[in-house]
Design an enzyme around this catalytic site. Structure first.
Site, PDB file in Angstrom:
ATOM      1  N   HIS A   1      37.867  40.112  43.619  1.00  0.00           N
ATOM      2  CA  HIS A   1      36.242  39.406  43.852  1.00  0.00           C
ATOM      3  C   HIS A   1      35.490  39.713  42.747  1.00  0.00           C
ATOM      4  O   HIS A   1      34.781  38.883  42.526  1.00  0.00           O
ATOM      5  CB  HIS A   1      35.948  40.050  45.174  1.00  0.00           C
ATOM      6  CG  HIS A   1      34.577  39.545  45.629  1.00  0.00           C
ATOM      7  ND1 HIS A   1      33.476  40.066  45.303  1.00  0.00           N
ATOM      8  CD2 HIS A   1      34.121  38.416  46.608  1.00  0.00           C
ATOM      9  CE1 HIS A   1      32.247  39.452  45.738  1.00  0.00           C
ATOM     10  NE2 HIS A   1      32.908  38.512  46.483  1.00  0.00           N
TER      11      HIS A   1
ATOM     12  N   ASP B   1      30.807  45.662  41.901  1.00  0.00           N
ATOM     13  CA  ASP B   1      31.637  44.781  43.059  1.00  0.00           C
ATOM     14  C   ASP B   1      32.994  45.468  42.969  1.00  0.00           C
ATOM     15  O   ASP B   1      33.107  46.751  42.840  1.00  0.00           O
ATOM     16  CB  ASP B   1      31.826  43.509  42.252  1.00  0.00           C
ATOM     17  CG  ASP B   1      32.065  42.476  43.414  1.00  0.00           C
ATOM     18  OD1 ASP B   1      33.071  42.504  44.118  1.00  0.00           O
ATOM     19  OD2 ASP B   1      31.220  41.479  43.635  1.00  0.00           O
TER      20      ASP B   1
ATOM     21  N   ASN C   1      27.418  35.397  54.842  1.00  0.00           N
ATOM     22  CA  ASN C   1      27.955  34.443  55.463  1.00  0.00           C
ATOM     23  C   ASN C   1      27.800  34.223  56.892  1.00  0.00           C
ATOM     24  O   ASN C   1      29.219  33.889  57.370  1.00  0.00           O
ATOM     25  CB  ASN C   1      29.242  34.499  54.793  1.00  0.00           C
ATOM     26  CG  ASN C   1      29.466  34.326  53.146  1.00  0.00           C
ATOM     27  OD1 ASN C   1      28.502  33.866  52.654  1.00  0.00           O
ATOM     28  ND2 ASN C   1      30.501  34.662  52.571  1.00  0.00           N
TER      29      ASN C   1
ATOM     30  N   SER D   1      28.897  35.042  47.736  1.00  0.00           N
ATOM     31  CA  SER D   1      29.053  36.038  47.074  1.00  0.00           C
ATOM     32  C   SER D   1      29.409  34.966  45.781  1.00  0.00           C
ATOM     33  O   SER D   1      29.240  35.461  44.483  1.00  0.00           O
ATOM     34  CB  SER D   1      30.284  36.436  47.168  1.00  0.00           C
ATOM     35  OG  SER D   1      30.210  37.722  47.904  1.00  0.00           O
TER      36      SER D   1
END
Length: 880
Positions: free
Chosen positions: A411, A346, A506, A588
Site C-alpha cells: 500500500h 504507511d 471508506n 487512500s
C-alpha cells in the site's frame, strides 16, 4: 460432439461438514490505525459501510457485492457443471463486451481433486464473440488448478480470427485483430492434461488517446540579445549611438556579449508578443553594426519535464490525472515538485531485498543520482513488532512482505508512486515527479499499526532540522478514535510548517475519521472517473476537498477501463520480490493526489502555509466545484489552478478543460467540454486564438461562447465510424503556441445488469481465530449485475468477510484467475467489528483482477485463497 459432460437434472443438495479448514493466515493486532485503501473498523450503529442503525433482532450481517465494470464469466465452468446450470458455448459463441475482463474454465480430462473428494469435468472448448478495433489487444493467461497435478500439465490452443497460438499456464499470450475493425470469434481449446482456469483481457482502444504534452515553440527573452564581436578591441569601442544606445553589456566570454536594451528606448509595447517583435527588429539592426559578427535572441529552452506518454502505465493513469487537470499543469511547470520533501507514513516501500533495504522500486529509484526520488532517513521504520528482520525502530523502511504465503500489502509503495514516481519511461509517473520522497514505515505487513508508532514517527520528523524535515506528510491511514496525543503531535509538527494530508475513510457514512478530521489536517474524499463521489467515500462537513480514488464497479468516463487508480506495487513469491503495479481504489488513493499537488504548490511558493492553502480553497482558487459541500467539500482538486494560485498568477495563461474528455456511450451522441482561461483575470486572451486543428471525420465540433468561457459542443454524425479518438486544439499564450488534446471516449456501454462474475461463495470468518472453518457461508448468484448476501444470528465480534468464485470446483476461492471480493478492498482485507444488533449495508467489489498486475493487466502474483464448505449432491450422476 458435446463438450460438457454432466447430468442437467437438478437434485437436492446437502452440506458436507468434513472439509479441511480454510487456507488462511493473518497476524492481526487490535489497532487504531488501519490502511484506508480499505474501510475503517466498523460499528453496528451507522458505521457499517452505509450501515443501518435499526435492530431487527436477528443479528444480521448483510450487504452487497458490486462487480467490476465489463466483467463476464464463461457460461460452463466446472462450478456450473457441478450445480447443473452450465450452458455450452461452443456451438453458439458467448458474447463479450469490448473492452472486457472474463474468466473461464477448460479441461481435457475428468477426475477427482486429490484429497478433496470434489470432481473436475471435461470441457474442451469455449467460444466467444466480440467486436474489436484494429488497435485493441486480446490477452489470455492460464492457471493450473491446485490438486489436479495427477491429470498432467494442461495445454491449449487460442484462436482469434485466422491467428492461432499455443497457451499453457504461466505464459500469457496476446493477439490482435488482423482484418481491421469488426466482429471476431475467440476460441479456446483444451488439448491435453487436467483442468485450468483462464482470464481473457480485452484492452481498451482508448489507450492511445493520452493528453499530449509538448514543448513550446521557439521563444526568447524580450529586450535581450547575444552578440559576438570580431575582436575584443571592437567590443570595447562599441558605439553608444544607434541600436546600442543606452544598452548595457555583459561579457560572457570568447567574444560573446549579453546586451540588454534599456526599455526607455524601446518602442511602446503593451503585450509580451509586441515586445518580442520589437526585440527582433532591434536585433536585426544590431547585425548591421560594424564589428558585429552575429546577433541573435537570447533563446529560451524549456525542458519537457514530464512526458507521460513514454511511461507504459500512463494510459491506465490517464483518467485520474486528467480529472485534476494535471497534464496542463505539467505543461506550465519547469520542475514539478523539485526540492519539496514529502513523507509517506504507511506500510513502507518496495525493495527487492527487504531484509537489508536498497534495491527500491525502479519507478521510485532508477539508480541514477539525478533521478533518485527516495531519501532514507536514519530512523524510518517505527513498527515495533517483529514482522521484519529488525525488531523495533530502525533505518530500513522496506516493506518486509510475509512469511506465510499470504499476499502482502504494498500500500505504501502505491501511495508513494502516485505522489512522485519518476518520469523515467518505467511504469507510471507521479503527480510531482521531481519531489523527494521520505518513506516512513508505521504500518506492519498486515496494514495495521498503533497510534504510538504513528505519534513517534511524526514527532521524529518534526524534530529534524528545517533542511531535513518534510514539507508535507501523507497519511493514507486512519481510525475512529480521536486521539488527543496524536492531534498534539500533528499540531506540533504543523507549527513547524509541515502540511498534513489524510484520507477521509471508506465507510460511506458521515462518521468522522482520524487523523483526517483533525483541524490541522487536509481531509480528502474520493471520486470516480465521472467525478461522482465514490460510494465508499466518507463524507460530511469536515471534508476539505476530493480527488480521484476510483470505483472499480464504474467506468465513469467511458474509456473502457474500470475506474481504479494505478500506481506502483510489489510482488512476493516466496522469498523473491519483484516490482509490480496495481489498480486499487479508496480514499487512500485520493489523498496522495492532493499531496502531490501540494508539492507542486510548495515548489512554486516555499512559504505556502495551511492557512494560505485553506484561504485559496475557500475562495475557489484550487478546485472545481462538483456539488454539495457535504459530499465534495470545496470540490475536486485542480492542479493547474492550484499551481497558478501558488505562483501569484505568474505561470502564464493556459486553457483548462472540464470535463477532460468528450464522453459518449451507446445512447449518448452529444457531449460538451467547457474551456476556461487560467488564471481567469489574465489580460491575455488565449481563447481568442483557439483553433480546432484535428477533429475525427465522424464527429462535428463547434465553438460556442459561454460567458467568459468557450463551450465545445460535439455530435457524432456517423455512429458506425465512431471509435476512440481525440480532438486537437491549438492556441497561443504569452509563451507561444500551445497544444491541447482532448480524448474522445466512445463505448457501446456496459449495462450494469449484464455484468456477471459467476456464482459466489460468501464466507464470514472469525478475525481473531481465522484458522478454522468459516463462521458462516452462503452461496449467491448475480441479480441486476450485483450480489446481495445476508448472514443471520451473528454474535458480536470481529470478522473477516470474503467472497469469490470456484470456477474449477476444487473447493478454493480467490485463487489466481478466480473472481474475488475481500472486504473492503481486494488484496487488502481488514476486519469488521460487529456490536449488538445488525450490521448492514456492507459493500464489496468482486474482480478477476487482484492487486498486483502484470503488463497485460492480468494477475501474476501469489494470492491468498480460502476454502469453502462445498455443497454436494450425492445422488448426482456424473459421466466419466
Amino acid at each position: 460432439m458435446r463438450k460438457v459432460e454432466f447430468n442437467r437434472e437438478k437434485r437436492p443438495v446437502v452440506w458436507q461438514e468434513d472439509q479441511a479448514s480454510a487456507v488462511l493466515s493473518y497476524s492481526r493486532r487490535r489497532s487504531i490505525v488501519t490502511v484506508l485503501a480499505s474501510a475503517l473498523v466498523l460499528t453496528a450503529c451507522g458505521g457499517g459501510g452505509g450501515g443501518d442503525s435499526s435492530d431487527s433482532g436477528e443479528n444480521l450481517v448483510s450487504g452487497r457485492i458490486g462487480i467490476e465494470a465489463r466483467t463476464r464469466i464463461d457460461s460452463d465452468t466446472a462450478d456450473d457443471i457441478y450445480w447443473g446450470t452450465a450452458v455450452a458455448n461452443d456451438d453458439t459463441p458467448q458474447s463479450l463486451p469490448s473492452p472486457a475482463i472474463a474468466g473461464g474454465y477448460l479441461s481435457a480430462s475428468v477426475g477427482t481433486y486429490g484429497g478433496s473428494g470434489t470432481d473436475f469435468y471435461r470441457d474442451m472448448e469455449d467460444d466467444f464473440r466480440l467486436h474489436l478495433s484494429s488497435n485493441q489487444v486480446v490477452s489470455i493467461a492460464a492457471f493450473a488448478v491446485n490438486g489436479a497435478s495427477s491429470a498432467g500439465t494442461p495445454s491449449a490452443l487460442v484462436s482469434l480470427g485466422s491467428t492461432t497460438t499455443g497457451l499453457s499456464p504461466g505464459t500469457p499470450v496476446s493477439l490482435s485483430p488482423t482484418s481491421g475493425d469488426g466482429n471476431y470469434d475467440l476460441r479456446l481449446q483444451a488439448l491435453t492434461g487436467g483442468p485450468f482456469r483462464y482470464l481473457i483481457s480485452v484492452s481498451s482502444p482508448a489507450s492511445d488517446s493520452a493528453l499530449g504534452v509538448s514543448a513550446d515553440d521557439v521563444d526568447w527573452v524580450p529586450g535581450e540579445a547575444l552578440v559576438t564581436m570580431a575582436s575584443p578591441m571592437q567590443a570595447q569601442s562599441l558605439s553608444s549611438g544607434g541600436p546600442l544606445a543606452s544598452a548595457t553589456r555583459e561579457e560572457v566570454g570568447n567574444g560573446l556579449w549579453r546586451v540588454k536594451r534599456n526599455q526607455a528606448t524601446a518602442l511602446t509595447a503593451s503585450t509580451r508578443e509586441e515586445r518580442k517583435a520589437d526585440t527582433l527588429a532591434w536585433i536585426q539592426s544590431l547585425r548591421e553594426v560594424s564589428g558585429v559578427v552575429s546577433a541573435e535572441p537570447n533563446y529560451l529552452y524549456h525542458a519537457l519535464t514530464v512526458d507521460p506518454t513514454n511511461d507504459s502505465l500512463y494510459p491506465l493513469q490517464e483518467w485520474h490525472y486528467q480529472a485534476i487537470n494535471l497534464p496542463t499543469a505539467w505543461q506550465a511547470l519547469a520542475s514539478p515538485g523539485e526540492g519539496v520533501r514529502v513523507a509517506v507514513l504507511d506500510t513502507g516501500v518496495f525493495s527487492r531485498t527487504p531484509n537489508t533495504g536498497h534495491n527500491w522500486h525502479p519507478d521510485l529509484d532508477d539508480g541514477n543520482e539525478n533521478g533518485n526520488n527516495l531519501q532514507i532517513l536514519s530512523t524510518s521504520d517505527f513498527v515495533t513488532t517483529s514482522d521484519d528482520s529488525q525488531a523495533g525502530e530502525d533505518g530500513n523502511p522496506a516493506n518486509p512482505g510475509t512469511d506465510d504465503g499470504t499476499a502482502p500489502s504494498f500500500h505504501g509503495t502505491h501511495v508513494a508512486g502516485t505522489i512522485a514516481a519518476l518520469d523515467n519511461d518505467v511504469g507510471g509517473v507521479g503527480v510531482a515527479p521531481l519531489a523527494t520522497l521520505l518513506p516512513i514505515r508505521v504500518l506492519d505487513n498486515t496494514g495495521n499499526g498503533s497510534s504510538l508508532e504513528l505519534i513517534n514517527a511524526i514527532n521524529y520528523l518534526a524534530s529534524l532540522s528545517a533542511a531535513q524535515r518534510p514539507d508535507i506528510i501523507n497519511l493514507s491511514l486512519g481510525g475512529v478514535a480521536p486521539s488527543t496525543a496524536l492531534e498534539n503531535a500533528i499540531n506540533n509538527a504543523s507549527d513547524k510548517g509541515i502540511l498534513f494530508v489524510a484520507a477521509a475513510g471508506n465507510q460511506g457514512t458521515t462518521d468522522r475519521v482520524y487523523p483526517a478530521a483533525f483541524d490541522r489536517v487536509i481531509a480528502v474524499g474520493a471520486v470516480d472517473a465521472g467525478n461522482k463521489r465514490a460510494s465508499y467515500s466518507t463524507f460530511g462537513n469536515w471534508i476539505d476537498l476530493v480527488a480521484p480514488g476510483g470505483d472499480s464497479t464504474r467506468d465513469g468516463n467511458n474509456d473502457g477501463q474500470a475506474d481504479a487508480v494505478y500506481s506502483d506495487w510489489g510482488q512476493q513469491t516466496g522469498s523473491v520480490f519483484e516490482p509490480a503495479y496495481a489498480g486499487v481504489t479508496g480514499t487512500s488513493m485520493a489523498a496522495p493526489h492532493v499531496s502531490g499537488v501540494l508539492a507542486l504548490m510548495r515548489e512554486r511558493d516555499p512559504s505556502l502555509s495551511l492557512a494560505k492553502f485553506r484561504e485559496y480553497l475557500r475562495r475557489g482558487e484550487l478546485t472545481d466545484v462538483l456539488g454539495s459541500q457535504t459530499e465534495y467539500g470545496y470540490g475536486l482538486i485542480n492542479a493547474l489552478k492550484a499551481v497558478d494560485a501558488a505562483s501569484a498568477d505568474d505561470l502564464g495563461t493556459f486553457i483548462s478543460a472540464y470535463p477532460s474528455a468528450f464522453l459518449f456511450d451507446g445512447s449518448v451522441t452529444e457531449a460538451s467540454v467547457l474551456l476556461e482561461e487560467v488564471p481567469g483575470d489574465s489580460t491575455e486572451n488565449p481563447l481568442g486564438s483557439l483553433t480546432l486543428d484535428s477533429v475525427p471525420s465522424w464527429l462535428s465540433v463547434t465553438k460556442n461562447p459561454d460567458g467568459d468561457a468557450v463551450r465545445l459542443d460535439a455530435t457524432i454524425i456517423d455512429s458506425h465510424a465512431a471509435k476512440q479518438s481525440k480532438v486537437t486544439l491549438g492556441y497561443t499564450n504569452e509563451n507561444g503556441p500551445q497544444t491541447l488534446e482532448l480524448p474522445v471516449n466512445v463505448q457501446l456501454g456496459d449495462p450494469v445488469q449484464s455484468r456477471n462474475a459467476g456464482r459466489h461463495y460468501v464466507l464470514l470468518y472469525n478475525a481473531d481465530d481465522p484458522s478454522g472453518d468459516p463462521v458462516q457461508q452462503t452461496v449467491v448468484t448475480p441479480s441486476g449485475g450485483r450480489y446481495t448476501f445476508t448472514f443471520k444470528d451473528v454474535p458480536a465480534g470481529r470478522y473477516l468477510l470474503v467472497a469469490g468464485t470456484d470456477m474449477d470446483n476444487n473447493g478454493l476461492i480467490c485463487e489466481q484467475g478466480e473472481a474475488c471480493a475481500e472486504y473492503p478492498t481486494n488484496g487488502l482485507p481488514q476486519p469488521i467489528s460487529k456490536g449488538e444488533g445488525d450490521l448492514t449495508g456492507l459493500t464489496l467489489t468482486t474482480s478477476f483482477r487482484r492487486a498486483a498486475l502484470s503488463s497485460t493487466g492480468l494477475p501474476h502474483s501469489a494470492t491468498q485463497v480460502y476454502r469453502v464448505r462445498h455443497p454436494s449432491a450425492t445422488t448426482k450422476e456424473m459421466t466419466r
